[in-house]
Motif scaffolding. Structure first.
Motif, mmCIF file in Angstrom:
data_model
loop_
_atom_site.group_PDB
_atom_site.id
_atom_site.type_symbol
_atom_site.label_atom_id
_atom_site.label_comp_id
_atom_site.label_asym_id
_atom_site.label_seq_id
_atom_site.Cartn_x
_atom_site.Cartn_y
_atom_site.Cartn_z
ATOM 1 N N MET A 170 79.045 58.837 64.794
ATOM 2 C CA MET A 170 79.019 59.130 66.232
ATOM 3 C C MET A 170 80.419 59.026 66.832
ATOM 4 O O MET A 170 80.808 59.821 67.687
ATOM 5 N N LYS A 171 81.202 58.051 66.364
ATOM 6 C CA LYS A 171 82.576 57.936 66.862
ATOM 7 C C LYS A 171 83.405 59.136 66.431
ATOM 8 O O LYS A 171 84.203 59.676 67.200
ATOM 9 N N PHE A 172 83.197 59.558 65.177
ATOM 10 C CA PHE A 172 83.964 60.676 64.657
ATOM 11 C C PHE A 172 83.666 61.950 65.442
ATOM 12 O O PHE A 172 84.568 62.748 65.731
ATOM 13 N N LEU A 173 82.405 62.154 65.806
ATOM 14 C CA LEU A 173 82.027 63.339 66.575
ATOM 15 C C LEU A 173 82.721 63.373 67.923
ATOM 16 O O LEU A 173 83.038 64.435 68.439
ATOM 17 N N GLU A 174 82.948 62.190 68.515
ATOM 18 C CA GLU A 174 83.634 62.128 69.802
ATOM 19 C C GLU A 174 85.059 62.635 69.702
ATOM 20 O O GLU A 174 85.617 63.156 70.668
ATOM 21 N N MET A 175 85.672 62.459 68.539
ATOM 22 C CA MET A 175 87.075 62.846 68.377
ATOM 23 C C MET A 175 87.242 64.314 68.004
ATOM 24 O O MET A 175 88.351 64.822 67.957
ATOM 25 N N MET A 176 86.127 64.996 67.733
ATOM 26 C CA MET A 176 86.183 66.404 67.355
ATOM 27 C C MET A 176 85.915 67.284 68.561
ATOM 28 O O MET A 176 85.236 66.892 69.507
ATOM 29 N N SER A 177 86.439 68.476 68.532
ATOM 30 C CA SER A 177 86.167 69.451 69.585
ATOM 31 C C SER A 177 84.692 69.838 69.532
ATOM 32 O O SER A 177 84.157 70.131 68.454
ATOM 33 N N PRO A 178 83.986 69.853 70.674
ATOM 34 C CA PRO A 178 82.546 70.172 70.667
ATOM 35 C C PRO A 178 82.244 71.553 70.088
ATOM 36 O O PRO A 178 81.141 71.787 69.588
ATOM 37 N N ASP A 179 83.200 72.472 70.171
ATOM 38 C CA ASP A 179 82.974 73.830 69.682
ATOM 39 C C ASP A 179 83.294 73.990 68.205
ATOM 40 O O ASP A 179 83.178 75.085 67.650
ATOM 41 N N SER A 180 83.709 72.922 67.564
ATOM 42 C CA SER A 180 84.110 73.005 66.166
ATOM 43 C C SER A 180 82.900 73.279 65.266
ATOM 44 O O SER A 180 81.816 72.732 65.472
ATOM 45 N N ASP A 181 83.090 74.138 64.244
ATOM 46 C CA ASP A 181 82.026 74.402 63.269
ATOM 47 C C ASP A 181 81.677 73.136 62.496
ATOM 48 O O ASP A 181 80.528 72.927 62.096
ATOM 49 N N PHE A 182 82.672 72.299 62.291
ATOM 50 C CA PHE A 182 82.442 71.064 61.551
ATOM 51 C C PHE A 182 81.458 70.151 62.281
ATOM 52 O O PHE A 182 80.649 69.454 61.653
ATOM 53 N N VAL A 183 81.518 70.148 63.634
ATOM 54 C CA VAL A 183 80.584 69.334 64.418
ATOM 55 C C VAL A 183 79.155 69.805 64.173
ATOM 56 O O VAL A 183 78.229 69.005 63.989
ATOM 57 N N GLY A 184 78.951 71.126 64.151
ATOM 58 C CA GLY A 184 77.614 71.660 63.882
ATOM 59 C C GLY A 184 77.113 71.283 62.499
ATOM 60 O O GLY A 184 75.946 70.902 62.318
ATOM 61 N N THR A 185 77.996 71.366 61.516
ATOM 62 C CA THR A 185 77.612 71.006 60.142
ATOM 63 C C THR A 185 77.260 69.525 60.040
ATOM 64 O O THR A 185 76.258 69.142 59.418
ATOM 65 N N LEU A 186 78.086 68.680 60.659
ATOM 66 C CA LEU A 186 77.847 67.240 60.615
ATOM 67 C C LEU A 186 76.554 66.880 61.343
ATOM 68 O O LEU A 186 75.800 66.004 60.906
ATOM 69 N N THR A 187 76.291 67.559 62.441
ATOM 70 C CA THR A 187 75.066 67.301 63.203
ATOM 71 C C THR A 187 73.828 67.587 62.355
ATOM 72 O O THR A 187 72.856 66.825 62.373
ATOM 73 N N LYS A 188 73.856 68.680 61.596
ATOM 74 C CA LYS A 188 72.724 69.023 60.735
ATOM 75 C C LYS A 188 72.531 67.981 59.636
ATOM 76 O O LYS A 188 71.410 67.670 59.234
ATOM 77 N N LYS A 189 73.623 67.434 59.130
ATOM 78 C CA LYS A 189 73.531 66.465 58.038
ATOM 79 C C LYS A 189 73.066 65.085 58.505
ATOM 80 O O LYS A 189 72.625 64.264 57.695
ATOM 81 N N LEU A 190 73.179 64.811 59.799
ATOM 82 C CA LEU A 190 72.761 63.502 60.308
ATOM 83 C C LEU A 190 71.249 63.378 60.406
ATOM 84 O O LEU A 190 70.702 62.281 60.327
ATOM 85 N N ALA A 191 70.548 64.505 60.604
ATOM 86 C CA ALA A 191 69.105 64.450 60.841
ATOM 87 C C ALA A 191 68.306 63.915 59.645
ATOM 88 O O ALA A 191 67.468 63.017 59.820
ATOM 89 N N PRO A 192 68.496 64.415 58.415
ATOM 90 C CA PRO A 192 67.639 63.961 57.298
ATOM 91 C C PRO A 192 67.621 62.459 57.053
ATOM 92 O O PRO A 192 66.535 61.874 56.902
ATOM 93 N N PRO A 193 68.779 61.765 57.022
ATOM 94 C CA PRO A 193 68.692 60.306 56.797
ATOM 95 C C PRO A 193 67.972 59.563 57.912
ATOM 96 O O PRO A 193 67.293 58.567 57.659
ATOM 97 N N LEU A 194 68.100 60.043 59.141
ATOM 98 C CA LEU A 194 67.388 59.391 60.246
ATOM 99 C C LEU A 194 65.884 59.592 60.106
ATOM 100 O O LEU A 194 65.091 58.670 60.328
ATOM 101 N N VAL A 195 65.491 60.811 59.722
ATOM 102 C CA VAL A 195 64.069 61.113 59.550
ATOM 103 C C VAL A 195 63.485 60.293 58.400
ATOM 104 O O VAL A 195 62.349 59.811 58.462
ATOM 105 N N THR A 196 64.259 60.112 57.340
ATOM 106 C CA THR A 196 63.779 59.367 56.171
ATOM 107 C C THR A 196 63.390 57.937 56.537
ATOM 108 O O THR A 196 62.438 57.373 55.990
#
Length: 670
Positions: free
Chosen positions: A1-27
């Motif tokens: 979450m801290k790392f996402l704050e330091m990235m530009s909201p429009d960055s493709d990397f933010v979208g990729t990281l956001t998708k990867k955060l969901a599965p471990p939380l759901v598990t």
């Protein structure tokens, strides 16, 4: 979450990281109930900060029949936060099913959740209302009552849109026995009295047991009947007199009695005004009323996977001692212009120098840390100001006395007559000839005694030279070992003072060694009003420990070099500031001429705009500008031979006047 704050909201990397955060939380939601609850409390925070992470995972939050009630309620809350136009159909179907369960508390929450969805997802509000009407038709008492409560909120959110269902609500009037439901129904009747033919009869039925009703119901009933009277005065005079009598004469509740008297006086003196007040347009209710305040949310995000994220409270609320005093915050966004580093953690090893510290103990926590902090630093000026509010200050400042200096040759040449920056000073600068004009600097004081600094003693003061504020410190090592790795941070303060560069101290500082250090500071940091106003709370770290202390910054270091006001602007500003914003002080024991005082003050950026002589008194009119843009206007009355001066200060920000007086007193005496 801290790392996402330091990235530009429009960055493709933010979208990729956001998708990867969901599965471990759901598990985590497939674990035992206790683990689920902790995960859900953390997910609740994450969803409030970044709902996109789990926007496609609604189904995993659907309640299972064997979930404990504490898990059910958390899932329900997250479902509402994730509700959107895309998934509202399945959410409503699920909530409608929950409303038929046997757990009464959970059913109530489910019905309220439907109302919250209606308020949050406007295009689906009609579908939500239809679902609520279906639930009302079940005739289950507690379901009907909760539905009426949330329908009242829907009426507030969407006025004049769903009033066709009022007749259905009125059919269930006799089944209402809970105060909140009765008050909601009364509000609906009063708000739409002109559309309900028998509104007077319905309200009169509530009036029969007025004294037995809950206070919430009594207040709502009083207001509803007054609304009805204002809309249909011919039919309801007797009814309104009855309720006003019950509220003002027969009730011992002060809130009810006061509201009754207000309505009575409004109706008897100015019915039109009463109509404007009672029937005024209501503000629309907000979509989310239970969101955590953004600053607290940022701090809690930094404590993910800790007790703070489960309690939804900062550690300082439930942890005593230094450990609970540390605050954390998310790093500033990359595009916000701030530093992207989050270099300060919870422990002493992580405290480093930086341009704008992100974490430092808050004021209340610092005060509570009695073992390592001294905020009782002696005042800079021994003179305690005794202020009296003056509307006249002994001179008619709005008359011709002040106006006349507009055409006064002395006033027009005041910067040349009294300034240290006149022609001689300018020539001295050009040819490298130093002048004797120096800005006042308060003497150093002991900020951190050796006993509290574990052998490190720190004395210091603040100075200003050529527009640069400096924190001038003297470090003395009175311990038996060397001191190194020094770093410093400031808490938020009234003037946004932060270090302009890292603290640089020759290392190591050997036993019995003393070193002088000057740290440049700026005033573009975060601001928080302190008491006293110029109080600065400091954290300083070395190889031994972290130490906290407080010091008071002399107000004069905030006097800027561009504080000389045009005389016409001065006059207009003086007249524009109200008289109650004028404070008068006395400076005693001074034997200086007006010219000497003017020159001494101008060396410290207090600029003389004009000088007048009124009835044998020299009057100096001066202006000061602070680094935060606040202006202070001053009138100094000096009677030749009299050691008592009278100082009148005017400002739109009255909080600064006491500090300005202390600086005046210190500068004149220097």
């Amino acid at each position: 979450m801290k790392f996402l704050e330091m990235m530009s909201p429009d960055s493709d990397f933010v979208g990729t990281l956001t998708k990867k955060l969901a599965p471990p939380l759901v598990t985590l939601l497939s674990s035992e109930p206790e683990v689920q609850f902790v995960a859900l409390r953390n997910i609740n925070l994450i969803v409030q900060k970044r709902p996109d992470i789990l926007k496609h995972e609604m189904k995993v939050f659907f309640v299972k029949y064997n979930d404990p009630i504490y898990v059910k309620l958390e899932k329900l809350d997250i479902m509402i936060r994730l509700a959107s136009q895309a998934n509202i159909a399945q959410v409503l179907a699920e909530l409608k099913e929950y409303a038929t369960e046997v757990d009464v508390d959970f059913v109530r929450k489910a019905v309220r959740a439907i109302g919250r969805c209606a308020i949050k997802v406007e295009p689906s509000a009609e579908r939500c209302v239809s679902t609520l009407l279906d639930l009302i038709q079940t005739k289950v008492n507690y379901v009907v009552q909760e539905a009426i409560v949330v329908i009242k909120d829907i009426f507030r959110k969407y006025p004049n849109k769903y009033e066709s269902i009022i007749s259905t609500l009125c059919e269930n009037l006799d089944t209402l026995d809970e105060p909140e439901a009765r008050a909601s129904m009364i509000w609906i009747i009063g708000e739409y009295a002109e559309r309900i033919d028998n509104a007077d009869e319905l309200l009169e039925s509530f009036l029969e047991g007025f004294h037995d009703e809950n206070t919430q119901v009594q207040l709502q009933l009083l207001t509803a009947i007054v609304k009805l009277f204002l809309k249909r005065p011919q039919d309801t005079q007797e009814l309104v007199q009855q309720v006003l009598s019950l509220a003002t004469q027969d009730s011992d509740n002060p809130d009810l009695r006061d509201r009754g008297f207000i309505y009575w006086r409004l109706l008897s003196t100015d019915p039109a005004a009463a109509k404007d007040v009672v029937l005024a347009d209501k503000p629309l209710i907000s979509e989310e009323t239970d969101l955590i305040e953004p600053t607290l949310l940022d701090e809690l995000i930094c404590h993910i996977a800790s007790l703070a994220s489960v309690y939804h409270k900062p550690p300082s609320a439930f942890v005593e001692g230094r450990g609970g005093a540390q605050r954390r915050s998310l790093p500033p966004r990359q595009n916000s212009g701030g530093s992207a580093e989050d270099s300060v953690g919870a422990g002493p090893a992580n405290l480093v120098s930086m341009d704008q510290p992100a974490v430092i103990p808050i004021q209340e926590s610092l005060i509570g840390d009695l073992l390592s902090m001294d905020i009782s630093a002696p005042p800079i000026i021994p003179v305690v100001p005794t202020a009296t509010i003056s509307s006249s200050a002994g001179l008619d400042l709005f008359g011709s006395s002040l106006d006349s200096f507009l055409n006064d040759p002395i006033g027009s040449n005041s910067s040349e007559s009294f300034g240290a920056g006149g022609s001689s000073g300018l020539l001295g600068d050009i040819f490298g000839l130093g002048t004797t004009a120096t800005m006042y600097t308060a003497p150093k004081q002991v900020w951190l005694p050796a006993a509290k600094g574990k052998g490190m003693e720190l004395s210091g003061t603040f100075s200003r030279h050529n527009g640069q504020i400096s924190m001038d410190m003297t470090f003395t090592n009175k311990a038996m070992q060397g001191i190194s790795n020094l770093a410093i941070q400031f808490n938020k303060n009234s003037f946004g003072v932060i270090p302009a560069q890292p603290l640089s101290v020759p290392a190591p500082l050997n036993p019995n060694q003393t070193v002088d250090v000057s740290l440049p500071v700026t005033t573009n940091g975060p601001v928080q009003k302190m008491d006293p106003l110029t109080n600065l709370q400091v954290a300083i770290k070395n190889n031994v420990d972290i130490f906290y202390f407080g010091c008071v910054v002399p107000m004069n270091v905030f006097f800027t070099e561009d504080g000389q006001m045009d005389k016409r602007v001065f006059l207009a500003t003086w007249k524009d500031i109200p008289s109650q914003n004028e404070v008068q002080y006395t400076v005693q024991g001074i034997l200086l001429s007006a010219d000497a005082v003017s020159q001494k003050m101008q060396q410290s950026n207090v600029f003389t705009i004009a000088k007048r002589n009124v009835e044998g008194q020299d009057m100096l009119y001066q202006s000061i500008k602070l680094t935060n843009g606040i202006w202070i206007l001053a009138e100094l009355k000096i009677q030749p031979g009299n050691p008592i001066f009278t100082l009148s200060l005017k400002s739109r920000a009255m909080e600064v006047t006491a500090g300005v007086f202390q600086s005046y007193d210190a500068i004149i005496r220097s």
